[in-house]
Design a protein around this motif. Sequence first.
Motif, short mmCIF file in Angstrom:
data_model
loop_
_atom_site.label_atom_id
_atom_site.label_comp_id
_atom_site.label_asym_id
_atom_site.label_seq_id
_atom_site.Cartn_x
_atom_site.Cartn_y
_atom_site.Cartn_z
N LYS A 86 18.70 12.98 -47.63
CA LYS A 86 18.57 14.44 -46.33
C LYS A 86 19.75 15.06 -45.92
N LYS A 87 20.37 16.23 -46.24
CA LYS A 87 20.76 16.56 -45.41
C LYS A 87 19.86 18.37 -44.86
N GLU A 88 20.90 18.88 -43.02
CA GLU A 88 19.89 20.05 -42.72
C GLU A 88 20.85 20.73 -43.59
N LYS A 89 19.61 22.28 -43.54
CA LYS A 89 20.52 23.61 -43.95
C LYS A 89 19.47 24.23 -42.85
N HIS A 90 20.80 25.18 -42.65
CA HIS A 90 20.24 26.66 -41.19
C HIS A 90 19.45 27.47 -42.37
N LYS A 91 18.18 28.57 -42.40
CA LYS A 91 18.11 29.09 -43.41
C LYS A 91 17.62 30.19 -42.81
N ILE A 92 17.81 31.58 -42.98
CA ILE A 92 17.51 32.72 -42.07
C ILE A 92 16.45 33.72 -43.12
N THR A 93 15.35 33.77 -43.22
CA THR A 93 15.31 34.55 -44.15
C THR A 93 14.49 35.58 -43.73
N ILE A 94 13.87 36.68 -44.43
CA ILE A 94 13.37 37.64 -43.88
C ILE A 94 11.57 37.78 -44.87
N VAL A 95 10.90 37.12 -43.97
CA VAL A 95 9.12 37.53 -44.51
C VAL A 95 8.34 38.48 -43.41
N GLU A 96 6.59 38.67 -44.74
CA GLU A 96 6.40 39.84 -43.71
C GLU A 96 6.17 39.62 -42.39
N PRO A 97 5.68 40.34 -41.55
CA PRO A 97 6.11 40.51 -40.07
C PRO A 97 4.22 40.10 -39.54
N ASN A 98 4.29 39.65 -37.90
CA ASN A 98 2.65 39.51 -38.28
C ASN A 98 1.91 38.64 -38.67
N GLU A 108 2.49 22.04 -42.73
CA GLU A 108 2.27 22.31 -41.75
C GLU A 108 2.59 23.01 -40.01
N LEU A 109 3.23 23.73 -40.36
CA LEU A 109 3.73 24.44 -39.92
C LEU A 109 3.16 25.11 -38.40
N LYS A 110 3.54 24.59 -37.06
CA LYS A 110 2.43 24.96 -35.75
C LYS A 110 3.82 25.61 -34.63
N PHE A 111 3.19 27.15 -34.20
CA PHE A 111 3.90 27.62 -33.23
C PHE A 111 3.68 26.74 -31.89
N LEU A 112 4.83 26.37 -31.24
CA LEU A 112 5.04 26.19 -30.26
C LEU A 112 4.45 26.56 -29.36
N LYS A 128 8.80 23.77 -34.75
CA LYS A 128 9.82 22.56 -34.42
C LYS A 128 11.22 22.77 -34.90
N GLN A 129 11.21 24.01 -36.42
CA GLN A 129 12.35 23.92 -36.93
C GLN A 129 12.92 25.30 -36.74
N GLY A 130 12.04 26.24 -36.29
CA GLY A 130 12.88 26.99 -35.87
C GLY A 130 12.42 28.36 -34.81
N SER A 131 12.97 29.49 -35.39
CA SER A 131 11.83 30.87 -34.39
C SER A 131 11.31 31.80 -36.04
N TYR A 132 10.47 32.72 -35.05
CA TYR A 132 10.12 33.24 -35.89
C TYR A 132 10.08 34.89 -35.40
N GLN A 133 10.55 35.86 -35.29
CA GLN A 133 9.97 37.31 -34.99
C GLN A 133 9.36 37.56 -35.39
N VAL A 134 8.27 37.76 -34.80
CA VAL A 134 7.00 38.02 -35.21
C VAL A 134 7.03 39.59 -35.72
N SER A 135 8.13 40.51 -34.72
CA SER A 135 8.03 42.31 -35.65
C SER A 135 8.86 42.56 -36.54
N THR A 136 9.48 41.86 -36.90
CA THR A 136 10.59 41.78 -37.97
C THR A 136 9.89 41.56 -39.37
N GLY A 137 9.87 40.19 -38.77
CA GLY A 137 9.60 38.80 -40.10
C GLY A 137 10.97 37.95 -40.61
#
Length: 168
Positions: free
Chosen positions: A42-54, A68-72, A82-91
């Motif tokens: 497997k190779k690492e891939k960085h992704k940026i996507t917009i999902v629903e906020p909140n 099994e995503l868990k907010f740290l 663990k894998q990245g970040s999420y901007q709650v207001s914009t998604g």
Amino acid sequence: MSKASTKMRVYHRYLGFFLAGIMAIYSISGIILIFRNTDFLKKEKHKITIVEPNLDEESLGKAIKVKELKFLNKEGDMAFFKQGSYQVSTGKASYTVKELPFIISKMNNFHKANTKHPLFYLNIFFGVSLMFFVISTFWMFAPGTRIFKKGILFTIAGVILTLVLLFV
């Protein structure tokens, strides 16, 4: 040799040659699938996507397909996992995933095909062909010969080994 035995040998031979490529790809992808819970190939891939906020952890995990995503921790408008970040207001989710190379990913689809996928026809044909090989094998040698009797013992040993491994 009887006429039926001769025909069976011919069908067995040419179907075997026809399926040699399919069997090679199927076996390689099957071996690779054994390691699907590791990072093998497997190779690492960085992704940026917009999902629903909140979104909560579970919903975000489903939306970006991270199991099994868990907010740290959370800092203001940002939630980190663990894998990245999420901007709650914009998604906006920025994260890293590990994926198999394109060709291997496509090869693995052989094993995952269901009735909604066109590959399932190939899988049915392949399964029926393998069953033909099982049956036609017993026409390769005359039933009274030593090779045939040994073949029966090897067949029984293969069935027993498979059953033991299935139930252990």
